[in-house]
Write a protein that holds these residues in place. Structure first.
Motif, short mmCIF file in Angstrom:
data_model
loop_
_atom_site.label_atom_id
_atom_site.label_comp_id
_atom_site.label_asym_id
_atom_site.label_seq_id
_atom_site.Cartn_x
_atom_site.Cartn_y
_atom_site.Cartn_z
N TYR A 35 0.88 -1.27 0.11
CA TYR A 35 -0.01 0.11 0.10
C TYR A 35 1.02 1.18 0.10
O TYR A 35 2.03 1.22 0.68
N GLN A 103 -4.92 -8.52 7.56
CA GLN A 103 -3.54 -8.18 7.16
C GLN A 103 -2.88 -7.63 8.22
O GLN A 103 -3.41 -6.46 8.99
N SER B 93 -12.94 -5.29 3.48
CA SER B 93 -11.99 -6.34 2.63
C SER B 93 -13.32 -6.82 1.76
O SER B 93 -13.95 -7.68 2.54
N ASP B 94 -13.52 -6.89 0.65
CA ASP B 94 -14.46 -7.46 -0.08
C ASP B 94 -14.25 -9.05 -0.31
O ASP B 94 -13.11 -9.51 -0.67
N TYR B 100 -8.91 -9.30 -3.50
CA TYR B 100 -8.67 -9.41 -2.00
C TYR B 100 -7.61 -8.07 -1.75
O TYR B 100 -6.42 -8.23 -2.08
N LYS B 101 -8.28 -7.15 -1.37
CA LYS B 101 -7.54 -5.97 -0.96
C LYS B 101 -8.36 -5.24 0.13
O LYS B 101 -9.49 -5.34 0.28
N LEU B 102 -7.64 -4.40 0.93
CA LEU B 102 -8.00 -3.40 1.92
C LEU B 102 -8.56 -2.27 0.97
O LEU B 102 -7.69 -1.48 0.65
N PHE B 104 -9.51 1.59 2.50
CA PHE B 104 -9.65 2.47 3.54
C PHE B 104 -10.49 3.66 3.73
O PHE B 104 -10.53 3.98 2.22
#
Lengths: 114, 114
Positions: A35, A103, B93-94, B100-102, B104
């Motif tokens: 990120y 995470q 997170s979907d 797969y990712k955050l 924010f």
């Protein structure tokens, strides 16, 4: 268990150079995500690797690339650096690649581009 | 696409005051929801999470309930301490496919005065 480690912690580069950042995930974790954090854009997803394969990529130019090794360690590379690439780059690892997984983040690499 | 909206603050409270940080989300699937905290000069630490509707995450006196009907995950603490001063991030997170990712929110700076 040791946490996520990132090296180096601080970097100063000039425009046009390239840089490689390293991330060592928590032992046993197979997924590594990267990120970018900036004051203006906040936290933005770069890419995610699982078992050496890039599974997901954010909306960043091709100058941003990464890879994952067989021991799950990951590197990201930024070529032809621009002033706007100055940011905190965070690496996160998780056991698997599932939306319910947590995470865990490293301390980040602070990149300054002059 | 997915998005997270949280009150940006800054929020300034006196010690022992009640804290609420609002977070609402938009997601295409059935997301998991997280609150992370970032102390100065550090990476993100997971504060709590909830993986399905009506779940309540809690940790260190902080709580948040996954409300699907209002698409919200508000963070609360009954009595804040000076040591709670930090930036708080709501994230999702979907569960959709390999996405797969955050994602924010922008973060909320909390300052607690003695």
């Amino acid at each position: 268990k040791a946490g996520v480690t990132q090296t180096p912690r601080y970097l100063i580069k000039t425009r046009g150079q390239q840089v490689t950042l390293s991330c060592s995930p928590i032992s046993g974790h197979r997924s590594v995500s990267w990120y970018q954090q900036t004051p203006g854009q906040g936290l933005q997803f770069l890419f995610e690797y699982f078992s050496e394969t890039q599974r997901n990529k954010g909306n960043f130019p091709g100058r941003f690339s990464g890879r994952q090794f067989s021991n799950s360690r990951s590197e990201m590379n930024v070529s032809t650096l621009e002033l706007g690439d100055s940011a905190l780059y965070l690496c996160a690892s998780s056991v698997d690649s599932s939306s319910t997984d947590t995470q865990y983040f490293g301390p980040g690499t602070r990149l300054t581009v002059l | 696409g997915n998005s997270v909206t949280q009150m940006e603050g800054p929020v300034t409270l006196s010690e022992e005051a009640f804290l609420t940080i609002n977070c609402t989300y938009t997601a295409t699937g059935y997301p998991s929801l997280f609150w992370y905290v970032q102390y100065p000069g550090e990476g993100l630490q997971l504060l709590l999470k909830a993986t399905k509707a009506d779940d309540k995450g809690s940790n260190k006196g902080f709580e948040a309930t996954y409300r699907k009907e209002t698409t919200s995950f508000h963070l609360e603490k009954g009595s804040v301490q000076v040591s709670d001063s930090a930036v708080y991030f709501c994230a999702l997170s979907d569960s959709g496919g390999s996405n797969y990712k955050l994602t924010f929110g922008k973060g909320t700076l909390l300052t607690v005065n003695p």
